[in-house]
Motif scaffolding. Sequence first.
Motif, short mmCIF file in Angstrom:
data_model
loop_
_atom_site.label_atom_id
_atom_site.label_comp_id
_atom_site.label_asym_id
_atom_site.label_seq_id
_atom_site.Cartn_x
_atom_site.Cartn_y
_atom_site.Cartn_z
N GLY A 36 -5.21 -2.78 5.20
CA GLY A 36 -3.79 -3.13 5.19
C GLY A 36 -3.17 -3.06 6.58
O GLY A 36 -3.66 -2.35 7.46
N ASN A 37 -2.08 -3.81 6.77
CA ASN A 37 -1.40 -3.82 8.07
C ASN A 37 -0.92 -2.44 8.50
O ASN A 37 -0.84 -2.15 9.69
CB ASN A 37 -0.21 -4.79 8.05
N GLN A 38 -0.56 -1.60 7.55
CA GLN A 38 -0.08 -0.26 7.88
C GLN A 38 -1.21 0.68 8.29
O GLN A 38 -0.97 1.76 8.80
CB GLN A 38 0.67 0.34 6.68
N ARG A 87 -4.07 -0.45 10.04
CA ARG A 87 -4.93 -1.05 11.06
C ARG A 87 -4.15 -1.23 12.36
O ARG A 87 -2.99 -1.59 12.37
CB ARG A 87 -5.40 -2.41 10.54
N SER A 88 -4.84 -0.99 13.46
CA SER A 88 -4.29 -1.29 14.78
C SER A 88 -5.38 -2.01 15.55
O SER A 88 -6.53 -1.58 15.57
CB SER A 88 -3.89 0.00 15.50
N THR A 103 -10.58 -2.38 17.20
CA THR A 103 -9.90 -2.26 15.91
C THR A 103 -10.08 -0.84 15.42
O THR A 103 -11.20 -0.32 15.39
CB THR A 103 -10.47 -3.24 14.88
N ARG A 145 -8.96 1.66 12.15
CA ARG A 145 -8.38 1.73 10.81
C ARG A 145 -8.40 3.18 10.36
O ARG A 145 -9.39 3.88 10.53
CB ARG A 145 -9.17 0.86 9.82
N GLU A 203 -1.01 5.24 9.55
CA GLU A 203 -0.72 4.20 10.54
C GLU A 203 -0.60 4.75 11.96
O GLU A 203 -1.13 4.18 12.92
CB GLU A 203 0.59 3.50 10.14
#
Length: 145
Positions: A52-54, A56-57, A125, A127, A131
């Motif tokens: 999810g976007n929350q 992952r950076s 990346t 995860r 977040e």
Amino acid sequence: FLSDTPTMIITFIYNNVPQKLTVRLPLTVNKFFEPTEMNGESFFARWKNLGGNQQRSQRIFKAAQPMDLTAVRTKILGFGMQLLDGIDPNPDNFVCAGIIHTRTQQVGCLLRLEPNKQAQMYRLTVRSSKETVSQEVCELLMDQF
């Protein structure tokens, strides 16, 4: 979770004038990693679950120095996570796993660093189940390559 890094305030008198210094301590989240061993199946199952976007950076950035994969490996090993060899289909990619233990929670964290030698670029990346951890780990590592 990570917004307040520890600081030390030093007060003293110099030439009869009170002085005050605030110093941020070099205490970063990676100092609290427990390296975590896992096989490819477990890694990629967890990787998908943390998609999810929350959670992952991701950063894509130019290499700051010549791409030496041995040096990259050494830096990643020193970061505190478990380097998982032979998991990624691309042998040049680095994948890692670790758990950050705090007083109140455990935060699982997965990392993938993909060097592109032709373009002299990296894709990093991170995860995690929190977040702010993904963002902080990404920021800390990005400056190393």
